[in-house]
Design an enzyme around this catalytic site. Structure first.
Site, mmCIF file in Angstrom:
data_model
loop_
_atom_site.group_PDB
_atom_site.id
_atom_site.type_symbol
_atom_site.label_atom_id
_atom_site.label_comp_id
_atom_site.label_asym_id
_atom_site.label_seq_id
_atom_site.Cartn_x
_atom_site.Cartn_y
_atom_site.Cartn_z
ATOM 1 N N MET A 76 32.760 45.616 27.941
ATOM 2 C CA MET A 76 31.879 44.414 27.430
ATOM 3 C C MET A 76 30.466 44.772 27.518
ATOM 4 O O MET A 76 29.904 43.646 27.197
ATOM 5 C CB MET A 76 32.296 43.263 28.196
ATOM 6 C CG MET A 76 33.744 42.702 28.075
ATOM 7 S SD MET A 76 34.057 40.773 28.406
ATOM 8 C CE MET A 76 33.596 40.594 29.970
ATOM 9 N N GLY B 150 39.262 49.962 35.125
ATOM 10 C CA GLY B 150 38.718 50.055 36.415
ATOM 11 C C GLY B 150 39.490 49.337 37.301
ATOM 12 O O GLY B 150 40.264 48.167 37.053
ATOM 13 N N SER C 275 28.691 43.776 35.723
ATOM 14 C CA SER C 275 27.679 43.699 34.851
ATOM 15 C C SER C 275 26.944 42.118 35.166
ATOM 16 O O SER C 275 25.931 41.653 35.106
ATOM 17 C CB SER C 275 28.300 43.251 33.390
ATOM 18 O OG SER C 275 28.531 44.488 32.948
ATOM 19 N N ARG C 276 28.016 41.314 36.004
ATOM 20 C CA ARG C 276 27.645 39.768 36.278
ATOM 21 C C ARG C 276 26.565 39.901 37.404
ATOM 22 O O ARG C 276 26.054 38.916 37.869
ATOM 23 C CB ARG C 276 28.694 38.950 36.780
ATOM 24 C CG ARG C 276 29.708 38.693 35.497
ATOM 25 C CD ARG C 276 30.539 37.614 35.565
ATOM 26 N NE ARG C 276 31.184 36.913 34.530
ATOM 27 C CZ ARG C 276 32.333 37.447 33.836
ATOM 28 N NH1 ARG C 276 33.063 38.147 34.325
ATOM 29 N NH2 ARG C 276 32.510 36.858 32.645
ATOM 30 N N MET D 191 30.295 47.254 41.684
ATOM 31 C CA MET D 191 29.214 47.047 40.509
ATOM 32 C C MET D 191 29.874 46.027 39.575
ATOM 33 O O MET D 191 31.258 46.058 39.477
ATOM 34 C CB MET D 191 28.966 48.452 40.000
ATOM 35 C CG MET D 191 28.109 49.252 40.789
ATOM 36 S SD MET D 191 27.740 50.944 39.913
ATOM 37 C CE MET D 191 26.958 51.690 41.536
ATOM 38 N N LYS E 93 38.572 47.523 40.002
ATOM 39 C CA LYS E 93 37.690 46.574 39.906
ATOM 40 C C LYS E 93 38.418 45.402 39.653
ATOM 41 O O LYS E 93 38.400 44.073 40.095
ATOM 42 C CB LYS E 93 36.309 46.710 39.462
ATOM 43 C CG LYS E 93 35.464 45.436 39.200
ATOM 44 C CD LYS E 93 34.988 44.924 40.543
ATOM 45 C CE LYS E 93 34.018 43.808 40.315
ATOM 46 N NZ LYS E 93 34.193 42.808 39.317
ATOM 47 N N HIS F 61 31.221 51.635 34.913
ATOM 48 C CA HIS F 61 31.661 51.835 33.502
ATOM 49 C C HIS F 61 31.456 53.312 33.232
ATOM 50 O O HIS F 61 32.247 53.960 32.680
ATOM 51 C CB HIS F 61 30.806 51.158 32.473
ATOM 52 C CG HIS F 61 30.812 49.583 32.577
ATOM 53 N ND1 HIS F 61 30.029 48.896 32.556
ATOM 54 C CD2 HIS F 61 31.924 48.926 32.203
ATOM 55 C CE1 HIS F 61 30.232 47.432 32.568
ATOM 56 N NE2 HIS F 61 31.426 47.498 32.259
HETATM 57 P P1 AMP Z 1 33.986 44.985 31.857
HETATM 58 O O1 AMP Z 1 32.832 45.530 30.883
HETATM 59 O O2 AMP Z 1 33.757 44.195 32.991
HETATM 60 O O3 AMP Z 1 35.036 44.459 31.035
HETATM 61 O O4 AMP Z 1 34.620 46.415 32.417
HETATM 62 C C1 AMP Z 1 35.031 47.272 31.496
HETATM 63 C C2 AMP Z 1 35.832 48.159 32.560
HETATM 64 O O5 AMP Z 1 35.014 48.867 33.367
HETATM 65 C C3 AMP Z 1 37.009 47.496 33.192
HETATM 66 O O6 AMP Z 1 38.336 48.426 32.876
HETATM 67 C C4 AMP Z 1 36.523 47.463 34.328
HETATM 68 O O7 AMP Z 1 37.731 47.410 35.475
HETATM 69 C C5 AMP Z 1 35.721 48.554 34.728
HETATM 70 N N1 AMP Z 1 34.629 48.462 35.645
HETATM 71 C C6 AMP Z 1 34.097 47.367 35.976
HETATM 72 N N2 AMP Z 1 33.063 47.482 36.863
HETATM 73 C C7 AMP Z 1 33.524 48.602 37.665
HETATM 74 C C8 AMP Z 1 33.221 49.414 38.816
HETATM 75 N N3 AMP Z 1 32.387 48.678 39.856
HETATM 76 N N4 AMP Z 1 34.225 50.482 39.035
HETATM 77 C C9 AMP Z 1 34.790 50.963 38.107
HETATM 78 N N5 AMP Z 1 35.271 50.387 37.047
HETATM 79 C C10 AMP Z 1 34.572 49.112 36.743
#
Ligand code: AMP
Length: 276
Positions: free
Chosen positions: A26, A143, A182-183, A180, A145, A33
């Site tokens: 996102m 991830g 984005s929020r 980690m 996460k 990421h």
């Molecule tokens: P998002 O942009 O939050 O939808 O995350 C995109 C992808 O990055 C998802 O597969 C998440 O699980 C992964 N992700 C987010 N934060 C982390 C992190 N701290 N370590 C590893 N992967 C992450």
């Protein structure tokens, strides 16, 4: 690039036998990421990163409009990583006015986040399937996460016989343990301090298990105490579950996953860890 053009570009690359990786995100990219991106770039011949803040996975009172966005910075980071294609569509391009088809997510979506965020995983499953269809990749990187999300995607891929393999990569953390996200930019300095309570509680759970405590009731009680002590008071759930079904367990195993969702101020944070 438009969806049809991205699809054509990827089909052309696939036709010459290249292995294609996709990393759905996102945006507002951080090193977590980028670790997924690096895994794809090293394991695949052609890496596509998608950036899309998917409106249908946000609830009516969630942070869709204020979700952090920085496309220019994201593009610069991805260029440095050697990404071949960035697909960053607009909501209108993904959801045409008459769009009305949704994926009913697998049963692992029914618990935890699925209870607190109704419709969230239907939104996730729908966008992930659409992205897999637009970008017909060989491997998709997610991830740990977002542990439940990774389980939803793995089960959807199996249930719908999707020709893609899913790779789940470890959670990247800040130096003090905070996962980690984005929020995290929403957190004030004081909240940022308190937010370390989540990883502290998870580490404590793993430590207790290592020291011989297998009763989840006892471990969870201690995790809640840790969260409280760190100043995390609005706990949504603290659970220890089976890694596949996400059903709660009485007795932990080395493969059990401890998960936390909690508010720090107005920011909702999630984190998880394998006990063994
Ligand atoms: P998002 O942009 O939050 O939808 O995350 C995109 C992808 O990055 C998802 O597969 C998440 O699980 C992964 N992700 C987010 N934060 C982390 C992190 N701290 N370590 C590893 N992967 C992450």
């Amino acid at each position: 690039v438009r969806a049809a053009d991205a699809q054509k570009a990827v089909i052309d690359v696939k036709r010459v036998g290249k292995k294609i990786g996709i990393v759905p995100t996102m945006g507002a990219l951080h090193d977590g990421h980028l670790s997924l991106v690096e895994a794809s770039v090293s394991e695949c011949d052609y890496t596509v990163v998608t950036i899309f803040v998917n409106p249908i996975q946000f609830g009516p009172h969630e942070d869709l409009t204020k979700y952090p966005r920085d496309l220019d910075k994201d593009h610069r980071s991805l260029e440095r990583c050697g990404v071949d294609l960035v697909f960053a569509p607009t909501p209108d391009e993904i959801y045409a006015p008459r769009h009305s088809t949704y994926v009913s997510p697998p049963s692992v979506a029914d618990r935890l986040e699925g209870v607190l965020r109704p419709g969230h995983f239907q939104g996730v499953a729908t966008i992930v399937l659409k992205l897999f269809n637009i970008i017909p990749a060989d491997v998709a990187y997610f991830g740990q996460k977002d542990y439940q999300q990774s389980r939803v995607v793995v089960d959807m891929v199996a249930d719908l016989n999707l020709p893609i393999s899913i790779q789940v990569c470890p959670t990247l953390r800040e130096h003090d343990g905070l996962a980690m996200s984005s929020r995290n930019v929403y957190l004030s300095p004081h909240e940022r301090q308190r937010a370390t309570g989540l990883s502290e509680a998870l580490n404590r759970a793993a430590g207790m298990f290592r020291d011989g405590e297998g009763r989840t009731r006892i471990i969870i009680e201690e995790m809640r105490k840790r969260l409280y002590a760190a100043g995390v008071r609005k706990i949504e759930y603290v659970e220890i579950v089976d890694p596949v079904t996400l059903e709660p367990l009485d007795e932990a195993t080395p493969f059990s996953i401890a998960l936390i969702a909690a508010y720090v101020g107005k920011t909702r944070l999630i984190d998880n860890m394998r006990l063994g």
